[in-house]
Design an enzyme around this catalytic site. Structure first.
Site, PDB file in Angstrom:
ATOM      1  N   HIS A 142       8.062   0.032   7.116  1.00  0.00           N
ATOM      2  CA  HIS A 142       7.467   1.102   6.306  1.00  0.00           C
ATOM      3  C   HIS A 142       8.503   1.653   5.310  1.00  0.00           C
ATOM      4  O   HIS A 142       8.512   2.836   4.986  1.00  0.00           O
ATOM      5  CB  HIS A 142       6.961   2.222   7.225  1.00  0.00           C
ATOM      6  CG  HIS A 142       5.654   2.819   6.808  1.00  0.00           C
ATOM      7  ND1 HIS A 142       4.453   2.500   7.389  1.00  0.00           N
ATOM      8  CD2 HIS A 142       5.341   3.742   5.862  1.00  0.00           C
ATOM      9  CE1 HIS A 142       3.473   3.205   6.839  1.00  0.00           C
ATOM     10  NE2 HIS A 142       3.991   3.968   5.892  1.00  0.00           N
TER      11      HIS A 142
ATOM     12  N   ARG B  25      10.228  12.768   9.132  1.00  0.00           N
ATOM     13  CA  ARG B  25      10.637  12.631   7.715  1.00  0.00           C
ATOM     14  C   ARG B  25      11.343  13.887   7.207  1.00  0.00           C
ATOM     15  O   ARG B  25      10.753  14.722   6.520  1.00  0.00           O
ATOM     16  CB  ARG B  25       9.425  12.303   6.880  1.00  0.00           C
ATOM     17  CG  ARG B  25       8.848  10.973   7.302  1.00  0.00           C
ATOM     18  CD  ARG B  25       7.796  10.494   6.372  1.00  0.00           C
ATOM     19  NE  ARG B  25       7.245   9.249   6.889  1.00  0.00           N
ATOM     20  CZ  ARG B  25       6.123   8.714   6.468  1.00  0.00           C
ATOM     21  NH1 ARG B  25       5.413   9.312   5.537  1.00  0.00           N
ATOM     22  NH2 ARG B  25       5.685   7.583   6.971  1.00  0.00           N
TER      23      ARG B  25
ATOM     24  N   PRO C  88       0.825  -1.196   0.000  1.00  0.00           N
ATOM     25  CA  PRO C  88       0.000   0.000   0.000  1.00  0.00           C
ATOM     26  C   PRO C  88       0.872   1.264   0.000  1.00  0.00           C
ATOM     27  O   PRO C  88       1.747   1.413   0.845  1.00  0.00           O
ATOM     28  CB  PRO C  88      -0.768  -0.106   1.327  1.00  0.00           C
ATOM     29  CG  PRO C  88       0.062  -1.004   2.186  1.00  0.00           C
ATOM     30  CD  PRO C  88       0.757  -1.950   1.266  1.00  0.00           C
TER      31      PRO C  88
ATOM     32  N   GLY D  55      12.700  -2.396   1.220  1.00  0.00           N
ATOM     33  CA  GLY D  55      14.037  -2.449   0.637  1.00  0.00           C
ATOM     34  C   GLY D  55      14.229  -3.472  -0.466  1.00  0.00           C
ATOM     35  O   GLY D  55      15.332  -3.621  -0.991  1.00  0.00           O
TER      36      GLY D  55
ATOM     37  N   GLY E  78       7.365  -1.438  -2.620  1.00  0.00           N
ATOM     38  CA  GLY E  78       6.698  -0.143  -2.529  1.00  0.00           C
ATOM     39  C   GLY E  78       7.268   0.830  -3.547  1.00  0.00           C
ATOM     40  O   GLY E  78       6.777   0.928  -4.680  1.00  0.00           O
TER      41      GLY E  78
ATOM     42  N   THR F  94      -2.026  -1.193   9.583  1.00  0.00           N
ATOM     43  CA  THR F  94      -0.637  -0.724   9.698  1.00  0.00           C
ATOM     44  C   THR F  94      -0.389  -0.150  11.090  1.00  0.00           C
ATOM     45  O   THR F  94      -1.114   0.737  11.535  1.00  0.00           O
ATOM     46  CB  THR F  94      -0.356   0.352   8.627  1.00  0.00           C
ATOM     47  OG1 THR F  94      -0.589  -0.233   7.343  1.00  0.00           O
ATOM     48  CG2 THR F  94       1.075   0.856   8.699  1.00  0.00           C
TER      49      THR F  94
HETATM   50  C1  LIG Z   1       5.322   7.226  -0.783  1.00  0.00           C
HETATM   51  C2  LIG Z   1       4.937   6.128   0.159  1.00  0.00           C
HETATM   52  C3  LIG Z   1       3.667   6.106   0.696  1.00  0.00           C
HETATM   53  C4  LIG Z   1       3.289   5.059   1.535  1.00  0.00           C
HETATM   54  N1  LIG Z   1       2.019   5.018   2.015  1.00  0.00           N
HETATM   55  C5  LIG Z   1       1.632   4.004   2.824  1.00  0.00           C
HETATM   56  C6  LIG Z   1       0.286   3.907   3.289  1.00  0.00           C
HETATM   57  O1  LIG Z   1      -0.559   4.737   2.968  1.00  0.00           O
HETATM   58  N2  LIG Z   1      -0.025   2.856   4.101  1.00  0.00           N
HETATM   59  C7  LIG Z   1       0.907   1.896   4.477  1.00  0.00           C
HETATM   60  O2  LIG Z   1       0.582   0.960   5.214  1.00  0.00           O
HETATM   61  N3  LIG Z   1       2.176   1.965   4.015  1.00  0.00           N
HETATM   62  C8  LIG Z   1       2.549   2.975   3.209  1.00  0.00           C
HETATM   63  N4  LIG Z   1       3.838   3.023   2.730  1.00  0.00           N
HETATM   64  C9  LIG Z   1       4.787   1.937   3.086  1.00  0.00           C
HETATM   65  C10 LIG Z   1       4.692   0.788   2.075  1.00  0.00           C
HETATM   66  O3  LIG Z   1       3.494   0.077   2.221  1.00  0.00           O
HETATM   67  C11 LIG Z   1       5.830  -0.209   2.246  1.00  0.00           C
HETATM   68  O4  LIG Z   1       5.863  -0.661   3.570  1.00  0.00           O
HETATM   69  C12 LIG Z   1       7.204   0.333   1.870  1.00  0.00           C
HETATM   70  O5  LIG Z   1       7.127   1.210   0.786  1.00  0.00           O
HETATM   71  C13 LIG Z   1       8.115  -0.828   1.502  1.00  0.00           C
HETATM   72  O6  LIG Z   1       9.418  -0.402   1.330  1.00  0.00           O
HETATM   73  P1  LIG Z   1      10.069  -0.054  -0.095  1.00  0.00           P
HETATM   74  O7  LIG Z   1       9.484   1.243  -0.534  1.00  0.00           O
HETATM   75  O8  LIG Z   1      11.522   0.057   0.245  1.00  0.00           O
HETATM   76  O9  LIG Z   1       9.761  -1.181  -1.046  1.00  0.00           O
HETATM   77  C14 LIG Z   1       4.225   4.050   1.873  1.00  0.00           C
HETATM   78  C15 LIG Z   1       5.503   4.073   1.312  1.00  0.00           C
HETATM   79  C16 LIG Z   1       5.860   5.088   0.446  1.00  0.00           C
HETATM   80  C17 LIG Z   1       7.233   5.058  -0.167  1.00  0.00           C
END
Ligand SMILES: Cc1cc2nc3c(=O)[nH]c(=O)nc-3n(C[C@H](O)[C@H](O)[C@H](O)COP(=O)(O)O)c2cc1C
Length: 411
Positions: A299, A210, A123, A332, A353, A201
């Site tokens: 996250h 951030r 997500p 990651g 993500g 979450t």
């Molecule tokens: C721009 C952005 C927005 C995100 N928004 C949410 C969200 O709305 N809800 C949530 O559970 N995780 C959110 N995440 C975390 C992602 O679900 C995920 O855990 C994370 O992106 C995984 O790591 P990666 O980006 O290194 O693949 C977000 C991540 C990013 C980069």
């Protein structure tokens, strides 16, 4: 024009560094390298990409500094974003030879359903901040590659439209509201849309600092009224929040605890996943509260700046779940070998993500499709190279842990 050998030499060196596996191993996002090193190498079409990082540079070029900063940011000094990449180098591949690798199956089974691939889409909020086709482009790309999608609470497209584009109900990620009646409304909407699973979450409940994102916002002089109609916290473009109906208030008292997980479990027949678990203790408690899947995540390094990579948390969470429920993981993951390692450590599925958002920002639906197909291809290659033909065969016999295991927490 005079030939500037110093500059040419410097550019060549930066290009070499940007492409270097050493840097990739260190986890430094290539878009953070000098623009001089990236410009000549920007891919012009999705099909030119060699790995998922090729999309990151194009995303950086296409997005406003504030939106790119929102995407890339970690917390504090972003050390946990880097740790998420560095964690993979702890595990070496221990491969076997001369196995019949003619046929590879990447399918996994989760919550009673068979998936063609263990790769799912995490997500991520506000896809339309990255491309006008937003969540619809992502859902269509996921449909092409048959990947499971988790839709974020702050999505910029309704769950009904996303389900239609994906061709089947997606999983819904829940950020709870401070009013239970509103939280319940979102749950019931997801349920009515046919979503099989609710992903709660839990890793942002303490807040997140951030700085990279905030600095990028300050540098950005453009006003982005199409996204932020009435300021940064305006939810009018977020249908899962904007469509909440007035209802008798049922305010929550303080941030949720495990009691709240039980309340969620009792409130819906959807399967319940808790996203953001990183310890054996919490995995045990989650199972005790009827959670159906434990989701290891930090996250993407955007929650606490723990310096612990998500992949290194997998073994203790798997131990806590003790085979009673599946464990899935994100944060990651950028290469097929990363995914292979998580499966070998006992995870059933792996989420990405930022990579699919880089694809979206770079080339819309085609970009997302290509990111996913690169990851699928790389995973298949890792499986062939290791001599594993099914995901079940991928066990910790295929890994060497470079560090002596010093378990943290309770034994
Ligand atoms: C721009 C952005 C927005 C995100 N928004 C949410 C969200 O709305 N809800 C949530 O559970 N995780 C959110 N995440 C975390 C992602 O679900 C995920 O855990 C994370 O992106 C995984 O790591 P990666 O980006 O290194 O693949 C977000 C991540 C990013 C980069």
């Amino acid at each position: 024009m005079p030939h500037c050998s110093f500059l040419d030499g410097r550019r060549a060196m930066l290009r070499f560094l940007a492409a270097s596996p050493i840097l990739a191993g260190l986890g430094l996002p290539r878009a953070w390298m000098s623009v001089g090193a990236q410009t000549p190498d920007l891919i012009a079409a999705a099909k030119d990409a060699l790995d998922v990082f090729d999309f990151e540079a194009v995303a950086r070029k296409n997005l406003s500094p504030a939106h790119f900063g929102y995407l890339e940011t970690g917390t504090d000094d972003d050390a946990t974003v880097r740790a998420n990449r560095e964690g993979f180098s702890r595990y070496q591949l221990r491969v076997r030879r001369l196995i019949d690798i003619g046929k590879i199956s990447t399918s996994v089974s989760l919550l009673g359903a068979a998936w063609d691939s263990p790769i799912f889409l995490c997500p991520v909020g506000s896809h339309r901040a990255f491309h006008p086709d937003g969540e619809l482009a992502v859902a269509r790309a996921a449909k092409t590659g048959k990947h499971t999608v988790m839709l974020a609470t702050p999505s910029t497209t309704s769950i009904e439209d996303v389900n239609a584009a994906r061709g089947e109900p997606v999983w819904f990620q829940l950020y709870r509201r401070e009013d239970w009646n509103q939280t319940r409304q979102m749950i019931k909407r997801a349920e009515a849309a046919g979503c099989p699973a609710l992903v709660f979450t839990v890793d942002l409940l303490g807040g997140s600092n951030r700085l990279t994102g905030t600095r990028a916002q300050r540098r950005d002089t453009q006003s982005c009224l199409s996204c932020h109609v009435g300021g940064l916290n305006d939810n009018r473009r977020k249908p899962m929040i904007a469509d909440l109906k007035p209802a008798p208030a049922a305010p929550e008292v303080g941030p949720p605890t495990w009691e709240f997980v039980k309340r969620l479990k009792d409130a819906t027949p959807m399967k319940l996943i808790v996203k953001g678990i990183v310890t054996r203790e919490d995995a045990e408690i989650a199972v005790g509260h009827g959670v159906d899947v434990v989701f290891v995540s930090n996250h993407g390094g955007r929650a606490e700046n723990s310096l612990r990579s998500a992949v290194e948390c997998v073994p203790e969470v798997v131990a806590g779940a003790a085979g009673r429920v599946p464990v899935i993981v994100d944060s990651g993951f950028r290469r097929g070998t990363d995914i292979f390692k998580a499966l070998a450590l006992g995870a059933t599925a792996v989420g990405v993500g930022r990579p699919y958002i880089w694809g979206l920002a770079a080339f819309g639906q085609e970009g997302v499709e290509t990111v996913l197909s690169i990851l699928r291809r790389e995973l298949q290659m890792a499986m062939r190279q290791a001599g594993t033909t099914t995901t079940k065969q991928i066990t910790n016999a295929y890994l060497v842990d470079r560090l002596p295991t010093v378990p943290s927490g309770r034994q």
